[in-house]
Design an enzyme around this catalytic site. Structure first.
Site, PDB file in Angstrom:
ATOM      1  N   GLU A 115       2.301 -13.344   6.026  1.00 31.46           N
ATOM      2  CA  GLU A 115       1.406 -12.213   6.279  1.00 31.46           C
ATOM      3  C   GLU A 115       0.119 -12.758   6.882  1.00 31.46           C
ATOM      4  O   GLU A 115      -0.799 -13.147   6.168  1.00 31.46           O
ATOM      5  CB  GLU A 115       1.067 -11.461   4.978  1.00 31.46           C
ATOM      6  CG  GLU A 115       2.179 -10.630   4.401  1.00 31.46           C
ATOM      7  CD  GLU A 115       1.729  -9.727   3.240  1.00 31.46           C
ATOM      8  OE1 GLU A 115       0.531  -9.751   2.879  1.00 31.46           O
ATOM      9  OE2 GLU A 115       2.588  -9.010   2.714  1.00 31.46           O
ATOM     10  N   GLU A 171       4.648 -11.551  -3.622  1.00 26.14           N
ATOM     11  CA  GLU A 171       3.395 -12.051  -4.205  1.00 26.14           C
ATOM     12  C   GLU A 171       3.456 -12.010  -5.729  1.00 26.14           C
ATOM     13  O   GLU A 171       2.509 -11.568  -6.391  1.00 26.14           O
ATOM     14  CB  GLU A 171       2.206 -11.230  -3.682  1.00 26.14           C
ATOM     15  CG  GLU A 171       1.965 -11.396  -2.195  1.00 26.14           C
ATOM     16  CD  GLU A 171       0.707 -10.676  -1.691  1.00 26.14           C
ATOM     17  OE1 GLU A 171       0.252  -9.731  -2.364  1.00 26.14           O
ATOM     18  OE2 GLU A 171       0.176 -11.078  -0.652  1.00 26.14           O
ATOM     19  N   GLU A 177       0.851  -1.204   0.000  1.00 19.83           N
ATOM     20  CA  GLU A 177       0.000   0.000   0.000  1.00 19.83           C
ATOM     21  C   GLU A 177       0.884   1.251   0.000  1.00 19.83           C
ATOM     22  O   GLU A 177       0.578   2.254   0.624  1.00 19.83           O
ATOM     23  CB  GLU A 177      -0.961  -0.001   1.202  1.00 19.83           C
ATOM     24  CG  GLU A 177      -2.067  -0.993   1.069  1.00 19.83           C
ATOM     25  CD  GLU A 177      -1.595  -2.426   1.280  1.00 19.83           C
ATOM     26  OE1 GLU A 177      -1.686  -3.219   0.316  1.00 19.83           O
ATOM     27  OE2 GLU A 177      -1.136  -2.760   2.381  1.00 19.83           O
TER      28      GLU A 177
END
Ligand SMILES: *[C@@H]1O[C@H](CO)[C@@H](O)[C@H](O)[C@H]1NC(C)=O
Ligand SMILES: *[C@@H]1O[C@H](CO)[C@@H](O)[C@H](O)[C@H]1NC(C)=O
Ligand SMILES: *[C@@H]1O[C@H](CO)[C@@H](O)[C@H](O)[C@H]1NC(C)=O
Ligand SMILES: *[C@@H]1O[C@H](CO)[C@@H](O)[C@H](O)[C@H]1NC(C)=O
Ligand SMILES: *[C@@H]1O[C@H](CO)[C@@H](O)[C@H](O)[C@H]1NC(C)=O
Ligand SMILES: *[C@@H]1O[C@H](CO)[C@@H](O)[C@H](O)[C@H]1NC(C)=O
Ligand SMILES: *[C@@H]1O[C@H](CO)[C@@H](O)[C@H](O)[C@H]1NC(C)=O
Ligand SMILES: *[C@@H]1O[C@H](CO)[C@@H](O)[C@H](O)[C@H]1NC(C)=O
Length: 659
Positions: A267, A187, A128
């Site tokens: 995570e 990811e 983010e």
């Protein structure tokens, strides 16, 4: 100098002194994967980590020790952090590892406190964070394919890793440092490219710099679909998943890529992120506690994401697609609040950890004190369009068609596009971006009179009025680059042509604006209106600057303290205190209403300055009794109502934005 964050008293110092005994002083350590026994081995002994994420780029250096000690006292034996490339190399070839960017000092501190480190070195991190940590200047090659083996991308990755990786090598566990594992990419299996050559390239580069011993790993969603393109032989595959699901089943997904070795959730979501205009995310502590307990009972390794979320100060927030920018706060509903305070969730997580290992002795550090400095009157300075000469440090650029931020070599903040109306627009005439090319928000004025706001994906046409030859000013805001998915190739500014009554507008004058530099230089303050002028020169609804000053009160011990800034009656903008860019405020859209103000940016000796750039409407008009002020309060509001109350607020899970 201000007081150290050791305002928590002598316990801290004791703790620090005690913790140095935890570190073996000279023997070089080993940290390995034991495939036969499905675990890690540290110095030959079976080892399991219980870790939490903290991003050093989201916590001022002044508070690093405070947050890390609180994490240590929760029973964690490791922390995980990202390295945001664009935070360290804002200009190609110019590297910054000083002050809040001093990664090496952060790693030293972790080591002193007795926390191991799991380092997520990128180059891409998501997080983010603007463009997922990739520098926007990579887009200078318009057709670049980021996160792939595009040679132009790899060339810059190579140069960056040549700087970063040698810096972290001395901090590897094998070299008596805290780093037990280094993550490569992030990811990757969720990205469209599925380019194994790229992962192989990174593997080779990381091995070249860091040696053969260090554990290198990848992280992907807990599903075969993600692991397929995200994992690579030679990189240990781990997974990420949140609470509330079937824990064993999630780890089974990891076994698809790693039939043997330790189970790792890199995570484990303790909360979730927010977006402007969507409901504040909250995840109940009971749900976290239950799943965490299950993970620990399986003897799996876990990193709680986030343990301390912190703040995306300045312009560092990212966005998801379709375009939804994230607010300034990255509180994440994590166990430690944005301001580093232990929440109920902190104690509940600590209790669960206590079931599985011995907690460190000593008291949990208390919340840092907060202070409500109250209402601060502000005075209007000038509109942005009238201040161009102090905001723009290089002359304007003339261009037939609009140029993007990248073409102007400005990467963050605001830019001004100026033109003259080629026709009479006596009736409202449509000004339009037919290709949805306003990235991301445009404040439109004709001869200094507000006309309307255009916004990416939301408002592509407004009506304007004016005469032939009138000045058209468009202040363009970059609200943060997309940090996830193919949308990370996120160009800013007017990225396509604008039309007026269906004709393409040409011959632009474009101003690069360095507002941060203007604020820091103090030159903005000189724009103050003469006191003889009673009314605002400009309509209160055009982008303009406001200045407030305040003193820290005398006679109250332990000031300055942290505080929160609230904007009663204000709409949307950016705010600086003593030149420190606190970030964006947007109470009119929500859910974030207050901004976190860390104490260390406040001065007790000098008068403090607040500079507000209000983009829409300030409560400083000609209305009688208008309170033209901002307010310091002692508690945060992150869950205000949003302007999109009709938004269907389904549980916003990872898969829903992993499109
Ligand atoms: C969780 O998943 C495991 C493995 O797939 C399965 O054996 C178990 O029955 C599941 N538990 C529940 C409560 O569904
Ligand atoms: C625009 O409007 C002004 C004032 O109404 C008028 O004098 C002028 O001739 C018009 N120009 C054109 C090109 O129509
Ligand atoms: C612009 O004005 C026209 C004519 O008055 C009107 O039909 C149209 O809805 C307006 N468009 C916008 C976006 O306000
Ligand atoms: C703007 O319009 C011109 C003329 O049609 C065209 O050549 C140019 O490619 C357009 N620019 C963008 C960014 O669409
Ligand atoms: C734009 O500028 C060019 C010269 O720089 C000129 O030839 C052209 O007429 C201008 N176009 C408009 C619409 O003013
Ligand atoms: C400011 O401009 C808006 C839109 O043009 C208008 O509605 C408002 O009355 C103006 N306010 C003042 C104080 O002039
Ligand atoms: C606030 O601004 C004034 C005038 O520019 C300056 O003298 C003062 O040092 C500033 N205060 C701080 C804390 O930077
Ligand atoms: C916002 O959070 C506070 C503190 O947790 C809570 O008391 C309040 O009810 C919440 N408000 C809304 C609108 O959810």
């Amino acid at each position: 100098m201000q007081q150290a964050p050791g305002s928590m008293g002598p316990n801290l110092l004791l703790l620090l002194a005690a913790s140095s005994y935890l570190i073996s002083p000279s023997l070089s350590g080993s940290f390995q994967i034991d495939y036969n026994n499905d675990c890690f081995r540290k110095d030959g002994k079976k080892f399991r980590y219980i870790s939490g994420s903290i991003h050093y780029s989201r916590v001022p250096r002044y508070y690093w020790k405070d947050r890390l000690l609180k994490m240590y006292m929760a029973g964690l034996n490791a922390i995980q952090t990202y390295v945001p490339w664009n935070y360290h190399e804002t200009i190609p070839g110019k590297y910054d590892f000083t002050g809040d960017r001093d990664l090496e000092s952060f790693l030293k501190l972790c080591n002193e406190i007795g926390l191991l480190v799991i380092l997520r070195a990128g180059p891409y991190i998501c997080a983010e964070w603007d463009m997922g940590g990739l520098p926007a200047w990579l887009l200078q090659k318009k057709s670049i394919v980021l996160r792939s083996s595009d040679p132009d991308y790899l060339r810059f990755v190579h140069k960056w890793m040549d700087v970063l990786l040698p810096k972290i090598k001395p901090f590897l566990y094998q070299n008596n440092g805290p780093i037990i594992a280094v993550q490569v990419e992030n990811e990757y299996g969720s990205y469209f490219a599925c380019d194994y050559d790229y992962l192989r390239y990174l593997l080779k580069l990381f091995r070249y710099h860091l040696g053969d011993e260090v554990v290198l790993f990848t992280t992907d969603g807990a599903g075969k679909g993600y692991l397929k393109c995200g994992s690579l032989q030679g990189l240990y595959a781990t997974v990420d998943f949140g609470p509330g699901g079937n824990t064993s089943k999630s780890f089974e997904a990891q076994r698809y890529a790693e039939p043997h070795g330790p189970m790792v959730n890199s995570e484990f979501y303790t909360g979730w992120l927010d977006h402007w205009g969507k409901k504040h995310s909250v995840i109940k502590k009971e749900v976290i506690a239950k799943s965490l307990d299950e993970i620990l009972a399986l003897e799996a390794n876990v990193n709680m994401y986030m343990f301390e979320g912190g703040t995306s100060f300045g312009y560092w927030n990212g966005a998801n697609s379709p375009y939804w920018p994230q607010p300034t706060s990255y509180d994440f509903d994590a166990p430690l609040s944005e301001a580093g305070d232990p929440t109920d969730k902190y104690f509940s997580v600590r209790q669960v950890i206590g079931k599985h290992k011995t907690l460190p002795a000593g008291p949990v550090l208390p919340a840092t004190p907060k202070y409500a400095y109250g209402l601060i009157q502000v005075k209007k300075l000038q509109s942005v369009t009238d201040s161009v000469n102090v905001l723009s440090f290089s002359g304007p650029v003339e261009s037939v068609y609009p140029l993007t931020f990248v073409e102007m070599k400005q990467y963050f903040g605001y830019m001004l596009y100026r033109n003259t109306l080629p026709m009479n627009c006596t009736e409202g005439t449509p000004l339009a971006s037919p290709q949805n090319g306003v990235h991301d928000r445009a404040y439109v004025m004709v001869d200094g009179v507000f006309q309307g706001i255009m916004e990416r994906n939301k408002v592509n046409t407004i009506n304007i009025t004016g005469q032939t030859g009138s000045r058209l000013d468009i202040l363009l805001e970059n609200m943060g680059r997309i940090n996830y998915g193919g949308g990370i190739h996120d160009f800013k500014g007017l990225v396509t042509n604008l039309t007026l009554a269906s004709n393409i507008l040409t011959n632009w004058t474009i101003y690069s604006l360095n507002i941060d530099k203007a604020v820091a230089s103090g030159n903005l303050n000189k724009l103050q209106r003469k006191t003889s002028e009673a009314l605002p020169e400009v309509n209160a609804s055009v982008p303009a600057f406001y200045l407030g000053t305040f003193k820290i009160p005398n006679g109250i011990p332990d000031l300055p303290q942290d505080t929160y800034l609230k904007f009663p009656g204000w709409t949307k903008g950016q705010v600086w205190i003593n030149g420190f860019n606190l970030g964006r405020y947007w109470p009119a859209r929500g859910p974030q209403v207050t901004l976190y103000v860390p104490a260390h940016i406040l001065s007790t000796s000098a008068v403090n300055n607040i500079t507000v750039l209000e983009l829409e409407n300030a409560p400083c008009g000609i209305e009688l009794n208008a309170v033209c002020a901002v307010e310091f309060v002692d508690s945060p509001i992150l869950n205000g109502t949003t302007a999109y109350t009709n938004f269907h607020s389904r549980a916003f899970n990872k898969q829903s934005w992993h499109e």
